[in-house]
Motif scaffolding. Structure first.
Motif, short mmCIF file in Angstrom:
data_model
loop_
_atom_site.label_atom_id
_atom_site.label_comp_id
_atom_site.label_asym_id
_atom_site.label_seq_id
_atom_site.Cartn_x
_atom_site.Cartn_y
_atom_site.Cartn_z
N ASN A 1 1.08 8.86 -6.19
CA ASN A 1 0.74 10.09 -5.49
C ASN A 1 -0.71 10.06 -5.02
O ASN A 1 -1.51 10.95 -5.32
N ALA A 2 -1.07 8.99 -4.30
CA ALA A 2 -2.44 8.78 -3.84
C ALA A 2 -2.43 8.48 -2.35
O ALA A 2 -1.40 8.13 -1.78
N GLN A 3 -3.57 8.61 -1.73
CA GLN A 3 -3.73 8.30 -0.30
C GLN A 3 -4.98 7.43 -0.15
O GLN A 3 -5.87 7.45 -0.98
N GLY A 4 -5.02 6.68 0.95
CA GLY A 4 -6.23 5.93 1.27
C GLY A 4 -6.47 4.69 0.43
O GLY A 4 -7.62 4.32 0.22
N LEU A 5 -5.41 4.04 -0.03
CA LEU A 5 -5.58 2.86 -0.90
C LEU A 5 -5.71 1.54 -0.13
O LEU A 5 -6.01 0.51 -0.73
N GLN A 6 -5.50 1.56 1.18
CA GLN A 6 -5.45 0.32 1.94
C GLN A 6 -6.71 -0.54 1.78
O GLN A 6 -6.62 -1.73 1.53
N GLU B 1 0.87 4.03 -2.94
CA GLU B 1 0.51 5.42 -2.67
C GLU B 1 1.62 6.36 -3.10
O GLU B 1 1.35 7.44 -3.65
N ALA B 2 2.87 5.97 -2.90
CA ALA B 2 4.00 6.79 -3.33
C ALA B 2 4.11 6.83 -4.85
O ALA B 2 4.31 7.89 -5.45
N VAL C 1 0.84 -1.21 0.00
CA VAL C 1 0.00 0.00 0.00
C VAL C 1 0.87 1.25 0.00
O VAL C 1 0.65 2.17 -0.80
N THR C 2 1.88 1.29 0.85
CA THR C 2 2.79 2.44 0.93
C THR C 2 3.46 2.69 -0.41
O THR C 2 3.54 3.83 -0.88
#
Length: 92
Positions: free
Chosen positions: A68-73, A64-65, A60-61
């Motif tokens: 360039n995204a957040q909240g993908l878990q 996201e990197a 996930v980390t």
């Protein structure tokens, strides 16, 4: 998998499957003796990180990197669960 799926789970491509980029399809595919599964971009990006070394949290980390995204878990865990039911993934 006997334990519940979590961010500590370490997935790898299941026995009998091979993940590869297929230029003719312009996507990642999972090959197996009976055929081929054409993957969408998200599935390909997740599966190529399922190397038996990284846990779901690290995957996930990295995603996201990379995007360039957040909240993908939640989405990654959901896909990994479906992929496990299809036997596309096993656990290290």
């Amino acid at each position: 998998m006997t334990a519940p799926l979590s961010t500590d789970s370490v997935p790898r491509i299941g026995r009998g499957f091979r993940l590869q980029w297929e230029a003719a399809q312009d996507c990642h595919v999972l090959l197996y003796p009976e055929g081929m599964v054409k993957l969408n971009q998200s599935a390909g990006e997740i599966l190529k990180r399922c190397d038996g070394q990284n846990d779901v949290a690290a995957i996930v980390t990295d995603l996201e990197a990379a995007f360039n995204a957040q909240g993908l878990q939640k989405d990654v865990l959901g896909f990994v669960e479906v992929a496990a039911k299809q036997r596309w993934l096993e656990w290290s």
